[in-house]
Design a protein around this motif. Structure first.
Motif, PDB file in Angstrom:
ATOM      1  N   THR A   1      11.752 -49.938 -21.695  1.00 46.83           N
ATOM      2  CA  THR A   1      12.040 -51.264 -21.190  1.00 46.83           C
ATOM      3  C   THR A   1      12.106 -51.203 -19.665  1.00 46.83           C
ATOM      4  O   THR A   1      12.096 -50.120 -19.071  1.00 46.83           O
ATOM      5  CB  THR A   1      13.392 -51.755 -21.720  1.00 46.83           C
TER       6      THR A   1
ATOM      7  N   GLY B   1      11.169 -62.835 -15.320  1.00 47.52           N
ATOM      8  CA  GLY B   1      12.150 -62.358 -16.289  1.00 47.52           C
ATOM      9  C   GLY B   1      11.577 -62.262 -17.689  1.00 47.52           C
ATOM     10  O   GLY B   1      11.781 -61.266 -18.393  1.00 47.52           O
ATOM     11  N   PHE B   2      10.858 -63.280 -18.117  1.00 46.97           N
ATOM     12  CA  PHE B   2      10.224 -63.249 -19.436  1.00 46.97           C
ATOM     13  C   PHE B   2       9.128 -62.182 -19.483  1.00 46.97           C
ATOM     14  O   PHE B   2       8.952 -61.512 -20.495  1.00 46.97           O
ATOM     15  CB  PHE B   2       9.640 -64.624 -19.770  1.00 46.97           C
TER      16      PHE B   2
ATOM     17  N   ASP C   1      10.681 -58.770 -20.029  1.00 47.42           N
ATOM     18  CA  ASP C   1      11.193 -58.611 -21.395  1.00 47.42           C
ATOM     19  C   ASP C   1      10.079 -58.423 -22.411  1.00 47.42           C
ATOM     20  O   ASP C   1      10.322 -57.905 -23.509  1.00 47.42           O
ATOM     21  CB  ASP C   1      12.020 -59.837 -21.794  1.00 47.42           C
ATOM     22  N   ASP C   2       8.877 -58.862 -22.081  1.00 46.63           N
ATOM     23  CA  ASP C   2       7.770 -58.837 -23.042  1.00 46.63           C
ATOM     24  C   ASP C   2       6.534 -58.180 -22.433  1.00 46.63           C
ATOM     25  O   ASP C   2       5.405 -58.536 -22.747  1.00 46.63           O
ATOM     26  CB  ASP C   2       7.444 -60.265 -23.483  1.00 46.63           C
TER      27      ASP C   2
ATOM     28  N   TYR D   1      19.684 -55.294 -14.994  1.00 45.36           N
ATOM     29  CA  TYR D   1      18.841 -56.119 -15.865  1.00 45.36           C
ATOM     30  C   TYR D   1      18.574 -57.495 -15.242  1.00 45.36           C
ATOM     31  O   TYR D   1      19.483 -58.178 -14.782  1.00 45.36           O
ATOM     32  CB  TYR D   1      19.524 -56.308 -17.231  1.00 45.36           C
TER      33      TYR D   1
ATOM     34  N   GLY E   1      16.012 -59.653 -16.803  1.00 41.92           N
ATOM     35  CA  GLY E   1      15.164 -60.355 -17.759  1.00 41.92           C
ATOM     36  C   GLY E   1      15.659 -61.757 -18.052  1.00 41.92           C
ATOM     37  O   GLY E   1      16.549 -62.286 -17.378  1.00 41.92           O
ATOM     38  N   ALA E   2      15.115 -62.354 -19.103  1.00 41.39           N
ATOM     39  CA  ALA E   2      15.387 -63.752 -19.406  1.00 41.39           C
ATOM     40  C   ALA E   2      16.514 -63.943 -20.399  1.00 41.39           C
ATOM     41  O   ALA E   2      16.876 -65.087 -20.714  1.00 41.39           O
ATOM     42  CB  ALA E   2      14.119 -64.401 -19.955  1.00 41.39           C
ATOM     43  N   GLN E   3      17.100 -62.876 -20.899  1.00 46.67           N
ATOM     44  CA  GLN E   3      18.138 -63.020 -21.931  1.00 46.67           C
ATOM     45  C   GLN E   3      19.531 -63.105 -21.313  1.00 46.67           C
ATOM     46  O   GLN E   3      19.788 -62.524 -20.275  1.00 46.67           O
ATOM     47  CB  GLN E   3      18.069 -61.841 -22.894  1.00 46.67           C
TER      48      GLN E   3
END
Length: 311
Positions: free
Chosen positions: A214, A278-279, A282-283, A307, A309-311
């Motif tokens: 990640t 961010g998305f 994460d992907d 971190y 990311g989008a979460q």
């Protein structure tokens, strides 16, 4: 191409077992340290053609008998239009390598390519820059390498290079933290590293594919480096294309059918541009990191806060 000649870097080569100096012999090299097993007659480092094989075979997955037969693959055999569809130019790498080259010090910086049997996508500027002396190795012989070695035990002395390029390699090594520690060791103070590593990709290279990261995991892998730039090389569209390719391969038992699917649906890569950073992280299909060598490590608290990311 500023690839250093082997004679010009011979003085830098050391034993991968004990890091002592090497002595040249008619059939290869041997360690000069009296107590090293690689100093015994017949237990030194052979040649594979013109390439010294500087591998400590007792501590490596590299097979002594297989090295002379290994040859780096050449994707340039594909027609240019098909090559651009299956493997489009890596613009992220090209931009980041430009940053690295502009940050290199002095008139003649030395750059090490780890796993450099082929010139990586988007990094060819390294080989065109007339200032840069390029040293490269892989576990396969190649016209763009000077020796064969295992990245877990790089046969170079500490602090001897100004930059390291390790693109699409760390997923293929058994112990990525050890390889990154070796990169840290061979870099001079303030030296630079550019790394690219997969996140959401299917297995490739078969039995020699071990690891995925990640964005946070990739950053922590390089925790003894200051971050200069990092992010997704390719985002959710490319990741979806990989998945569809390999789904078709699984259902049809045909790699050719998967490649055909990837060709027909290549437009999905355009979705990468629509995903916010961010998305995308994460992907991501793959991630990159550009960093500067330091001694201080990130703490556990720092990597959790990292971190983005989008979460």
């Amino acid at each position: 191409m500023p690839l250093a000649h082997l004679d010009g870097i011979r003085h830098l080569l050391v034993c991968p077992r004990c890091r002592s100096a090497l002595a040249a012999e008619p059939d290869g090299f041997r360690c000069t340290a009296p107590g090293c097993p690689r100093a015994r007659p017949g237990d030194g480092f052979p040649l594979a053609g013109r390439w010294p094989v500087l591998v400590d075979f007792e501590r490596s997955v590299v097979d002594r008998d297989a090295v002379p037969a290994r040859t780096a693959g050449n994707t340039e055999r594909l027609p240019a239009p098909l090559r651009r569809v299956l493997k489009p130019p890596n613009r992220v790498a090209a931009r980041t390598i430009d940053l690295l080259l502009r940050a290199l010090p002095g008139p003649a910086p030395r750059l090490l390519v780890v796993g450099g049997a082929t010139v990586g996508n988007g990094v060819d500027a390294v080989y065109r820059d007339p200032r840069v002396e390029v040293i490269a190795f892989d576990i396969a012989t190649s016209p763009v390498t000077q020796f064969v070695a295992d990245a877990h035990h790089i046969p170079l002395p500490a602090g001897c290079v100004d930059a390291v390029l390790v693109q699409a390699v760390l997923e293929h090594v058994l112990d990525p933290p050890l390889v990154v520690a070796e990169i840290h060791r061979v870099l001079r103070d303030g030296g630079l590293v550019y790394a690219e590593t997969p996140f959401l990709q299917q297995v490739h290279a078969g039995a020699h594919d071990f690891t995925r990261y990640t964005a946070s995991g990739h950053r922590y892998l390089f925790r003894r480096f200051e971050e200069l730039a990092a992010g997704a090389v390719a985002g959710p569209g490319t990741q979806l294309l990989w998945s569809l390719d390999h789904t078709v391969r699984a259902l049809t038992r045909s790699p050719a059918a998967g490649r055909a699917t990837r060709t027909l649906l290549c437009w999905l890569r355009a979705l990468d541009r629509l995903a916010p950073p961010g998305f995308a992280e994460d992907d991501a299909s793959a991630l990159y990191f550009l960093g500067r060598r330091r001694e201080r490590e990130m703490t556990a608290a720092e990597i959790v806060r990292y971190y983005r990311g989008a979460q």
